[in-house]
Design a protein around this motif. Structure first.
Motif, mmCIF file in Angstrom:
data_model
loop_
_atom_site.group_PDB
_atom_site.id
_atom_site.type_symbol
_atom_site.label_atom_id
_atom_site.label_comp_id
_atom_site.label_asym_id
_atom_site.label_seq_id
_atom_site.Cartn_x
_atom_site.Cartn_y
_atom_site.Cartn_z
ATOM 1 N N VAL A 157 0.841 -1.204 0.000
ATOM 2 C CA VAL A 157 0.000 0.000 0.000
ATOM 3 C C VAL A 157 0.874 1.252 0.000
ATOM 4 N N ILE A 158 1.936 1.227 0.779
ATOM 5 C CA ILE A 158 2.841 2.373 0.847
ATOM 6 C C ILE A 158 3.456 2.657 -0.515
ATOM 7 N N PHE A 159 3.886 1.608 -1.207
ATOM 8 C CA PHE A 159 4.503 1.790 -2.526
ATOM 9 C C PHE A 159 3.479 2.280 -3.554
ATOM 10 N N MET A 190 -6.206 1.978 4.292
ATOM 11 C CA MET A 190 -5.610 1.130 5.322
ATOM 12 C C MET A 190 -6.533 0.977 6.518
ATOM 13 N N ASN A 191 -7.292 2.013 6.827
ATOM 14 C CA ASN A 191 -8.246 1.931 7.935
ATOM 15 C C ASN A 191 -9.338 0.910 7.638
ATOM 16 N N ALA A 192 -9.681 0.766 6.355
ATOM 17 C CA ALA A 192 -10.730 -0.180 5.970
ATOM 18 C C ALA A 192 -10.200 -1.600 5.795
ATOM 19 N N GLN A 193 -8.978 -1.734 5.276
ATOM 20 C CA GLN A 193 -8.469 -3.054 4.911
ATOM 21 C C GLN A 193 -7.445 -3.632 5.897
ATOM 22 N N TYR A 194 -6.736 -2.763 6.642
ATOM 23 C CA TYR A 194 -5.633 -3.233 7.484
ATOM 24 C C TYR A 194 -5.812 -2.865 8.961
ATOM 25 N N ALA A 195 -7.005 -2.483 9.344
ATOM 26 C CA ALA A 195 -7.210 -2.008 10.720
ATOM 27 C C ALA A 195 -6.827 -3.056 11.756
ATOM 28 N N ASN A 196 -7.094 -4.325 11.466
ATOM 29 C CA ASN A 196 -6.814 -5.394 12.423
ATOM 30 C C ASN A 196 -5.411 -5.972 12.279
ATOM 31 N N SER A 197 -4.688 -5.540 11.255
ATOM 32 C CA SER A 197 -3.355 -6.098 10.998
ATOM 33 C C SER A 197 -2.228 -5.181 11.460
ATOM 34 N N LEU A 198 -2.538 -3.932 11.790
ATOM 35 C CA LEU A 198 -1.516 -2.951 12.145
ATOM 36 C C LEU A 198 -1.636 -2.562 13.605
ATOM 37 N N HIS A 199 -0.494 -2.215 14.211
ATOM 38 C CA HIS A 199 -0.516 -1.692 15.575
ATOM 39 C C HIS A 199 -1.233 -0.354 15.608
ATOM 40 N N ASP A 200 -0.913 0.508 14.669
ATOM 41 C CA ASP A 200 -1.627 1.767 14.451
ATOM 42 C C ASP A 200 -1.353 2.222 13.023
#
Length: 662
Positions: free
Chosen positions: A205-207, A554-564
């Motif tokens: 996502v960052i790239f 990222m809030n929609a797709q990675y909310a549970n995968s990231l620390h913040d």
């Protein structure tokens, strides 16, 4: 008294540089015959790289990188490398100040805090007060390491309880965060670990958002700016937005001062209220002057809009030109790889010396051998000169490409210029103008080096606090050198453009650029200001748009995968800013080149019309932008060449010139 005098051809050429370019009439537009310029300085920078390699090679013989990269125990031994600890590759922290010892492997279990068994402890090998036999060691632990029947972390007795750890860079890191918080060298890694984990998780996502989407949006805006009506709307909107920002500051400052005055009881002094009102008044004056400047420079602003539109078309015809900064980055990285290798060996060319505090031995400290500091400064100068050289090289590539594009008949530009044209520009810079890039970059590096030395002294000198005069003199010196550096960069940038157009050496190119700017100060100033504002708005717009989309995705797709979301979102912002800056730097270089090409084109035709400007720009300039003697200072206008050639004496190389009255 009246005195007749004569000038040689060289003197006449130098004098005419203040009135028009000395190459006027010799060729049409860009110089078709390239010649090698400032070759001596290209030889010098190659010699610098040879010396750098020699210094680095010598350092690789004397230095040991493991001294600064590997974990070092309290005896100054590198775990896994030094004699006596070759099989002890891991470092275990014993004292809260970070001092420790080498062990075979990181412990995976927790010993009881009430145990005084020596097998449950790891002790410093340098502490002579710790007994070697188990019976006396147990007594020592119970006496000096325990408090209220339990092991006390803060005792710093020289022995530490064995706890569960994990290996990070061959350092045993305590898994219990509460325990880790006591140790200065370990509690700093918590956020870094989660930061890196989040970046790895969201790397795609960052790239995609930070680089690809930012680059795509930049190209879309370029396509918009190539249409003059849209570019004009964009730029005038940016000007109005700046004015609205000023007005907002005025309203905010004045209303805040009223609110402060009406408070009962007052929380702010009268001085603070009056200062805020004074700020509002100053902003009113600034806004008024800003409006006056925009009205006065409206014609120059219109010229800048045409120039930006031309720059957008140039980039659109050669889209790969925006990757020039990326190629520069690759070149700089290739240079930095061996240089970092050399510097690591230099920094490891030293010895360990026993360190005592209040007479107590606390371990060993590392000291560089004599002369290493000077060699590290030499390496730093290599970085400055080479970094500026690579930047100048890329700038010349863009300038030659843009100048060649401008001095081509508008209808033929799309057919003659494409991304493959860049290869020819790279070859021309490498073959003919590497010396000019080296010369300009050397002048900048010679100003930067003393500035960094002064900053180093400012940060590390212990005498500045006791001597305020020296402190402020150093501050003033740093500011002066920074201003001088900015001036030198401005001179070099414009000199590179003149070299790209006329294939002249750096000194003459800088002189020609100076007089060209002096003759057209308002046009060039307006283009610089307006294009600068436009490009800043472009950068902010792209970065804010990309970062916002990335955050919501990222809030929609990675909310549970990231620390913040802070770390990956911030990295998207940084990468998008770097990407769009890479793009806008090319845009700014193209704009600067095209405005100088246009003015050169205009002067080559006696200020009547710019032959290579497209039809819309010609019509506009024929009506509003003619360069005639009424628009030029008198002392310059009187020196403009006429169409009537003056008689010359070819046999003597002298020209009859004016009569001066003394």
């Amino acid at each position: 008294m009246v005195l007749n005098y004569q000038l040689t051809n060289n003197e006449k050429e130098s004098d005419n540089r203040s009135a028009s370019h000395p190459n006027k009439g010799k060729y049409d537009g860009i110089n078709p015959t390239r010649s090698t310029t400032d070759i001596l300085f290209f030889i010098l920078i190659i010699a610098l790289w040879v010396c750098m390699t020699g210094v680095g090679s010598q350092a690789s013989v004397n230095g040991k990188i493991v001294h600064i990269l590997g974990p070092i125990d309290s005896q100054g031994r590198t775990c896994g490398y030094s004699d006596g600890v070759i099989h002890y590759k891991y470092f275990y922290t014993v004292l809260t100040n970070g001092l420790g010892t080498c062990i075979e492997s990181c412990p995976q279990f927790d010993s009881s805090t009430t145990s005084s068994n020596p097998s449950d402890y790891i002790c410093l090998s340098t502490d002579d007060t710790i007994p070697t036999n188990d019976v006396d060691k147990q007594v020592y632990i119970e006496t000096f390491c325990f408090t209220n029947g339990e092991y006390d972390i803060t005792s710093n007795c020289g022995c530490n309880l064995i706890r569960s750890t994990e290996s990070q860079f061959r350092r045993c890191r305590f898994t219990d965060s509460e325990v880790r918080s006591y140790y200065s060298t370990q509690n700093k890694l918590d956020y870094l670990q989660s930061f890196m984990a989040d970046i790895i998780t969201a790397r795609l996502v960052i790239f995609v958002f930070g680089f690809l989407l930012a680059l795509t949006l930049s190209f879309i805006i370029t396509l918009i700016l190539r249409y003059e009506i849209l570019g004009e709307f964009f730029l005038w909107t940016s000007i109005v937005l700046v004015l609205l920002l000023f007005l907002q500051l005025i309203v905010m400052a004045y209303s805040t001062s009223i609110n402060w005055q009406d408070q009962h009881p007052r929380n702010h002094s009268s001085t603070a209220i009056n200062a805020l009102r004074a700020f509002a008044i100053i902003m009113v004056i600034v806004s008024f002057l800003y409006v006056c400047c925009m009205i006065f420079l409206r014609k120059a602003i219109s010229i800048s809009i045409k120039t930006i539109s031309l720059a957008a078309r140039c980039i659109d015809d050669m889209p790969l030109i925006v990757l020039t900064p990326l190629i520069q980055v690759i070149g700089f990285v290739l240079f930095m790889v061996p240089l970092v290798y050399y510097c690591l060996y230099l920094a490891s060319d030293g010895i360990f010396i026993d360190h005592y505090i209040d007479g107590d031995y606390v371990g060993k400290t590392y000291h560089l051998n004599p002369g290493v500091g000077q060699r590290l400064w030499f390496m730093f100068f290599c970085v400055l000169w080479t970094g500026n050289f690579i930047a100048a090289f890329g700038f010349l590539v863009i300038a030659i490409s843009s100048a060649g594009w401008y001095f081509t008949v508008p209808n033929e530009r799309a057919n003659k210029f494409n991304s493959l044209t860049l290869s020819k520009s790279y070859w021309e810079v490498l073959r003919y103008h590497s010396g000019t890039a080296a010369f300009g970059s050397l002048l900048i590096a010679l100003i930067q080096l003393p500035r960094y030395v002064a900053m180093y002294i400012q940060k590390h000198s212990k005498t500045l606090g006791a001597n305020p005069v020296l402190k402020y003199v150093l501050y003033a010196t740093i500011c002066l050198l920074r201003c001088l550096e900015s001036c030198m960069k401005f001179i070099a940038k414009n000199a590179y453009i003149q070299t790209a157009i006329h294939s002249t050496s750096f000194i003459f190119a800088a002189k020609d650029a100076f007089f060209l700017i002096a003759r057209n100060i308002f046009q060039i100033g307006a283009v610089a200001v307006i294009s600068g504002i436009a490009l800043i708005i472009l950068k902010v717009f792209v970065c804010v748009t990309v970062t916002t989309f990335a955050y919501f995705y990222m809030n929609a797709q990675y909310a549970n995968s990231l620390h913040d979301l802070v770390a990956p979102t911030f990295l998207v912002l940084v990468i998008s800013w770097m990407t769009v800056t890479m793009f806008t730097d090319v845009f700014q270089c193209t704009i600067d080149t095209i405005i100088q090409c246009y003015l050169t084109d205009l002067e080559n035709n006696d200020g009547v019309k710019a032959v290579y400007a497209d039809t819309n720009m010609k019509d506009f300039l024929d009506k509003h932008g003619k360069l005639n003697k009424n628009q030029i200072p008198t002392d310059v206008a009187t020196n403009l060449p006429t169409n009537d050639p003056k008689p010359t004496d070819d046999s003597t190389g002298l020209d009859q010139v004016a009569v001066k009255t003394i």
